[in-house]
Design a protein around this motif. Structure first.
Motif, mmCIF file in Angstrom:
data_model
loop_
_atom_site.group_PDB
_atom_site.id
_atom_site.type_symbol
_atom_site.label_atom_id
_atom_site.label_comp_id
_atom_site.label_asym_id
_atom_site.label_seq_id
_atom_site.Cartn_x
_atom_site.Cartn_y
_atom_site.Cartn_z
ATOM 1 N N SER A 1 3.726 5.526 -5.448
ATOM 2 C CA SER A 1 3.970 5.673 -6.899
ATOM 3 C C SER A 1 2.509 6.452 -7.404
ATOM 4 O O SER A 1 2.693 7.326 -8.494
ATOM 5 C CB SER A 1 3.670 4.335 -7.502
ATOM 6 N N SER A 2 1.457 6.318 -6.730
ATOM 7 C CA SER A 2 0.464 6.938 -7.169
ATOM 8 C C SER A 2 0.522 8.719 -7.241
ATOM 9 O O SER A 2 0.179 9.303 -8.097
ATOM 10 C CB SER A 2 -0.719 6.611 -6.426
ATOM 11 N N TRP B 1 2.372 1.945 -3.620
ATOM 12 C CA TRP B 1 1.591 2.116 -4.504
ATOM 13 C C TRP B 1 0.996 3.521 -4.353
ATOM 14 O O TRP B 1 0.884 4.257 -5.066
ATOM 15 C CB TRP B 1 0.023 1.184 -4.092
ATOM 16 N N ALA C 1 2.533 -2.260 -8.564
ATOM 17 C CA ALA C 1 1.821 -2.018 -7.153
ATOM 18 C C ALA C 1 0.578 -2.373 -7.204
ATOM 19 O O ALA C 1 -0.242 -2.901 -6.274
ATOM 20 C CB ALA C 1 2.281 -0.847 -6.682
ATOM 21 N N GLY C 2 -0.112 -1.551 -8.405
ATOM 22 C CA GLY C 2 -1.616 -1.755 -8.275
ATOM 23 C C GLY C 2 -2.063 -3.055 -8.425
ATOM 24 O O GLY C 2 -3.134 -3.500 -7.980
ATOM 25 N N HIS D 1 0.807 -1.262 -0.043
ATOM 26 C CA HIS D 1 0.049 0.157 0.113
ATOM 27 C C HIS D 1 0.913 1.304 0.057
ATOM 28 O O HIS D 1 0.651 2.184 -0.672
ATOM 29 C CB HIS D 1 -1.043 0.047 1.259
ATOM 30 N N TYR E 1 4.204 1.682 -10.570
ATOM 31 C CA TYR E 1 2.985 2.280 -10.234
ATOM 32 C C TYR E 1 2.138 0.987 -10.694
ATOM 33 O O TYR E 1 1.125 0.358 -9.724
ATOM 34 C CB TYR E 1 2.471 3.378 -10.957
#
Length: 99
Positions: free
Chosen positions: A10-11, A7, A28-29, A4, A25
């Motif tokens: 990266s988000s 992510w 991780a998603g 999390h 990104y």
């Protein structure tokens, strides 16, 4: 919850830079979605992490990391987890035209 955190970081980076094709990104998603699917199925069945982990021959912390998006399991591990929950997982590799 390392997945999390990775992510989210990266988000934020993706939104800030508007970078298309950021592989970290995207990975991780995917990790988070896989973990969410495993957790949702386990909860639907009313099973604890400890029970599923014991049946699958893995540790509870390893299952927790997977559910949190912090690890990428092998196909063999996913198979053991599915069998531990008496269920199946369908995995699509590549782009899904329906998505």
């Amino acid at each position: 919850m390392a997945g999390h955190t990775k992510w989210r970081a990266s988000s934020v980076k993706r939104l800030r830079e508007e970078a298309a094709g950021d592989l970290d990104y995207e990975q991780a998603g995917l990790d988070l979605r896989l973990g969410d699917m495993v957790r949702e199925r386990r909860l639907e069945l009313g099973l604890t992490q400890a029970v599923v982990a014991e049946r699958a021959g893995i540790t509870q912390p390893a299952l927790s990391r997977l559910e949190g998006g912090g690890g990428v399991p092998t196909l063999a591990m996913l198979d053991r987890i599915a069998r531990a929950m008496h269920t199946t997982f369908t995995i699509i590799v590549g782009e899904d035209a329906a998505a």
